[in-house]
Write a protein that holds these residues in place. Structure first.
Motif, PDB file in Angstrom:
ATOM      1  N   THR A  28       0.840  -1.200   0.000  1.00 33.54           N
ATOM      2  CA  THR A  28       0.000   0.000   0.000  1.00 33.54           C
ATOM      3  C   THR A  28       0.879   1.256   0.000  1.00 33.54           C
ATOM      4  O   THR A  28       2.013   1.233   0.475  1.00 33.54           O
ATOM      5  N   TYR A  51       4.362  -3.210 -11.247  1.00 37.09           N
ATOM      6  CA  TYR A  51       3.286  -2.937 -10.283  1.00 37.09           C
ATOM      7  C   TYR A  51       1.942  -2.916 -11.012  1.00 37.09           C
ATOM      8  O   TYR A  51       1.834  -2.353 -12.098  1.00 37.09           O
ATOM      9  N   VAL A  75      -1.933  -1.715 -10.378  1.00 33.39           N
ATOM     10  CA  VAL A  75      -2.747  -0.901  -9.457  1.00 33.39           C
ATOM     11  C   VAL A  75      -4.043  -1.658  -9.153  1.00 33.39           C
ATOM     12  O   VAL A  75      -4.779  -2.030 -10.074  1.00 33.39           O
ATOM     13  N   ARG A  76      -4.280  -1.916  -7.877  1.00 34.15           N
ATOM     14  CA  ARG A  76      -5.546  -2.572  -7.492  1.00 34.15           C
ATOM     15  C   ARG A  76      -6.585  -1.525  -7.118  1.00 34.15           C
ATOM     16  O   ARG A  76      -7.744  -1.641  -7.440  1.00 34.15           O
ATOM     17  N   GLU A  88      -5.076   5.925  -7.165  1.00 33.21           N
ATOM     18  CA  GLU A  88      -4.551   6.544  -8.383  1.00 33.21           C
ATOM     19  C   GLU A  88      -3.125   7.044  -8.168  1.00 33.21           C
ATOM     20  O   GLU A  88      -2.801   7.549  -7.084  1.00 33.21           O
ATOM     21  N   LEU A  89      -2.302   6.892  -9.192  1.00 34.25           N
ATOM     22  CA  LEU A  89      -0.912   7.375  -9.130  1.00 34.25           C
ATOM     23  C   LEU A  89      -0.646   8.219 -10.366  1.00 34.25           C
ATOM     24  O   LEU A  89      -1.312   8.057 -11.388  1.00 34.25           O
ATOM     25  N   TYR A 111      -2.330   6.625 -13.533  1.00 31.37           N
ATOM     26  CA  TYR A 111      -2.516   5.179 -13.436  1.00 31.37           C
ATOM     27  C   TYR A 111      -3.619   4.876 -12.427  1.00 31.37           C
ATOM     28  O   TYR A 111      -3.494   5.184 -11.249  1.00 31.37           O
ATOM     29  N   PRO A 113      -6.980   1.926 -11.256  1.00 29.59           N
ATOM     30  CA  PRO A 113      -7.129   0.486 -11.045  1.00 29.59           C
ATOM     31  C   PRO A 113      -7.002  -0.316 -12.341  1.00 29.59           C
ATOM     32  O   PRO A 113      -7.594   0.038 -13.357  1.00 29.59           O
ATOM     33  N   ALA A 134       1.863   8.572  -5.597  1.00 27.55           N
ATOM     34  CA  ALA A 134       0.456   8.259  -5.307  1.00 27.55           C
ATOM     35  C   ALA A 134      -0.301   9.570  -5.096  1.00 27.55           C
ATOM     36  O   ALA A 134       0.114  10.392  -4.278  1.00 27.55           O
ATOM     37  N   CYS A 169      -3.235   4.147  -2.106  1.00 29.11           N
ATOM     38  CA  CYS A 169      -3.251   3.141  -3.178  1.00 29.11           C
ATOM     39  C   CYS A 169      -2.978   1.746  -2.649  1.00 29.11           C
ATOM     40  O   CYS A 169      -2.284   1.572  -1.641  1.00 29.11           O
ATOM     41  N   LEU A 186      -1.362  -1.765  -4.331  1.00 33.47           N
ATOM     42  CA  LEU A 186      -0.680  -2.247  -5.528  1.00 33.47           C
ATOM     43  C   LEU A 186      -0.287  -3.712  -5.380  1.00 33.47           C
ATOM     44  O   LEU A 186      -0.054  -4.189  -4.265  1.00 33.47           O
TER      45      LEU A 186
END
Lengths: 305, 302
Positions: free
Chosen positions: B2, B20, B22-23, B26-27, B40, B42, B63, B67, B69
């Motif tokens: 996280t 990575y 993304v689950r 947002e990044l 980036y 989900p 991030a 997030c 990840l």
């Protein structure tokens, strides 16, 4: 983790020289991997030129299979060869067995390549109006240019479409930043003031950055100081403290912090910019004129005529 | 793993290691080479090429909200690929290579396309920052690309980069180069400013003759005696002979002017019957400079 399903195996074939491995007429898509021998890809129209030669370890058809991009060449063996064919069914069964992240990785590699190829053909410009204003700001004032020629040159430089460029010319015309006139069948364009177009690009840039455009966030005192500085015929050289005292005498509300703001806006220039210890400043007339012009033509710049 | 809002996942230039996914959250990715910001969300993947090619990460990822990840290590990739058939690895390396080539091609094509914009704004001496700003406004290209182009123009001695300033050596040459590129793009043929080898040899002889002559230029215009020119040409034209026919294309282009009118019929007079030739020295020097640069430019760009 994805379940391990049964893999439909690829087909292995030994082919003789001259054998056509793939024809664009065929509806079957597959990836061809060359294990041994040599394959050649030819154009399908005269003079049937060889486009590339495949050596052992090379493969073709990935884009055709994964991205449905047509493979337009005929592939044939130029020597006795051993090949592996990965058919659509085989690939599908393989992709189903993969962990999700690996499947996503493959799709991502494919999609990114596609995007890059498409982007190479499109314009890089995001704000076409800013680009046009920048382009015109380098043209001389009060010269009549053939509009069609201007559009052609601008579109060549930026790869922006003619229709978009025409709309942006209209936008500048509405702001009275350019003048158009007609002589016979031809339309001519005149730049009213290149600096105004330059100010306009700075204004758009500030908007893009979501920051206030410096000339339009001046306080009342700053505006008064601006007008006062512009009326000074001579630009005396004074030290920082002398300027602070001088401005404070004329505008009692202006203090040291105001002086720092004026320096930030470059209304004063150091006598010797390369010397960090230099404390002699004179009025930067160019910047003062820039701010005055931006204020004077605010409605044109903002497009609220 | 996280990340909290504001935390940095990795920085541009850090050695590439993990991939990575993304689950949640947002990044944003920012590179010093461009102004674009990549977002980036989900499902998005971050750092594919760095992961597959073991190259440094190309952007700094921050991030923008809390997030979650999934971190994929190179070991996980190796283990997954061990379970796949050999041909599958070939497809992965093919896709990786193709993406890399597409990226390089895009970069190269951007550089070639940005050159006319740079030449267009090089109408006078500028600070490097002003150039960055103008070319960026006009064509939206990265500082890095503009720097590369400026370096190429510096290598070709079209300009000189001195600290934060760019000094254009000869504005006429920049203008001629720009016009030539424009012409080539528009008409898909060699620009009229580009001279044949023979024409260049003749003009080279003309320049040497002017340099050797003691006569002063009148408003930039020169007059040279044919006798002197033919003498110099013998040495300067590497075995080629100076005749009225070899000099004719330059007369037609009005780069040179014969002191007597040439007859309009097919028979050209012998060169030694023409007493002298004249022309504008700066025009010839600029054109020769363009012809020196033009063939080198394509090589430098590609």
């Amino acid at each position: 983790m994805a379940s391990r399903q049964q893999l439909i195996p690829p087909t292995h074939q030994s082919v003789k020289a001259g054998f056509v491995v793939y024809s664009p007429k065929s509806e079957d898509r597959s990836i061809v991997l060359l294990e041994e021998g040599e394959l050649i890809a030819r154009e399908t129209t005269p003079p049937y030129s060889i486009v590339f030669t495949m050596r052992p370890g090379d493969l073709v058809g990935v884009a055709a299979l994964l991205e449905r991009e047509p493979f337009k060449y005929e592939l044939s063996a130029s020597k006795d060869s051993h090949i592996t064919m990965v058919t659509e069914e085989c690939m599908e069964s393989e992709l189903k067995r993969l962990p999700l992240w690996l499947l996503a990785l493959i799709r991502n590699l494919s999609a990114k390549t596609h995007l890059l190829k498409r982007a190479a053909m499109e314009t890089r410009v995001q704000n076409t109006l800013k680009s046009l204003a920048e382009y015109l700001s380098h043209k001389p004032q009060d010269t009549e240019f053939n509009l069609a020629e201007l559009i052609r040159e601008f579109c060549f430089l930026t790869k922006i479409s003619t229709a978009t460029a025409q709309e942006d010319f209209k936008s500048l015309l509405r702001r009275h930043l350019i003048k158009l006139s007609q002589k016979g069948q031809r339309i001519f364009c005149k730049i009213i003031d290149p600096e105004l177009l330059h100010i306009f690009t700075d204004y758009i840039q500030a908007q893009e950055r979501d920051t206030a455009f410096a000339p339009y966030k001046l306080s009342i005192v700053q505006k008064k100081i601006l007008v006062f500085l512009s009326t000074l015929e001579e630009s005396p050289e004074k030290t920082g403290p002398d300027w602070i005292a001088y401005i404070h005498e004329k505008f009692p509300d202006a203090d040291v912090s105001q002086w720092i703001n004026l320096l930030k806006m470059e209304w004063f220039a150091k006598k010797d910019a390369s010397d960090p210890d230099c404390d002699l400043y004179s009025i930067n007339k160019i910047k003062i004129q820039y701010f005055l012009k931006a204020l004077r033509y605010e409605t044109n710049i903002r497009g609220v005529l | 793993m996280t990340l909290e809002e504001g935390q940095i996942l990795f920085r541009e230039g850090d050695p590439g290691e993990n991939l990575y996914v993304v689950r949640d959250g947002e990044l944003q990715g920012k590179s010093t080479l461009g102004t674009a910001i990549n977002t980036y969300g989900p499902g998005a993947l971050i750092g594919e090429l760095a992961f597959l090619k073991h190259e440094p990460y190309t952007e700094t990822i921050t991030a923008t909200e809390d997030c979650e990840l999934i971190e994929i290590t190179p070991d996980a990739l190796d283990k997954s690929l061990e379970q796949e058939p050999a041909w599958f690895k070939s497809i992965i390396s093919f896709l990786t290579g193709r993406l890399q080539i597409a990226g390089e091609n895009k970069r190269k094509s951007d550089k070639i396309k940005a050159l006319p914009s740079l030449l267009y704004i090089l109408d006078s001496d500028h600070s490097i920052n002003e150039i960055f700003n103008s070319v960026h406004n006009l064509f939206n290209i990265s500082k890095d690309c503009i720097n590369e182009l400026l370096q190429i123009l510096d290598d070709l001695e079209i300009l000189k980069i001195q600290g934060t300033q760019v000094h254009v050596k000869n504005r006429n040459v920049v203008h001629l180069l720009y016009e030539s590129i424009l012409y080539r793009a528009r008409y898909k043929k060699t620009p009229p400013q580009i001279l044949s080898m023979t024409e260049q040899m003749v003009l080279n002889a003309v320049i040497k003759t002017v340099h050797q002559s003691n006569e002063l230029l009148k408003n930039g215009a020169f007059t040279i005696k044919t006798e002197s020119l033919t003498k110099v040409a013998k040495r300067a034209m590497f075995g080629a002979t100076l005749t009225t026919r070899t000099i004719l294309p330059l007369l037609e282009r009005q780069l040179l002017k014969a002191s007597i009118p040439l007859s309009k019929d097919d028979v050209l007079p012998e060169i030694d019957t023409i007493p002298s030739f004249s022309g504008d020295f700066d025009t010839i020097l600029d054109l020769m400079e363009l012809n020196r640069i033009y063939p080198l430019l394509d090589k430098k760009l590609v």
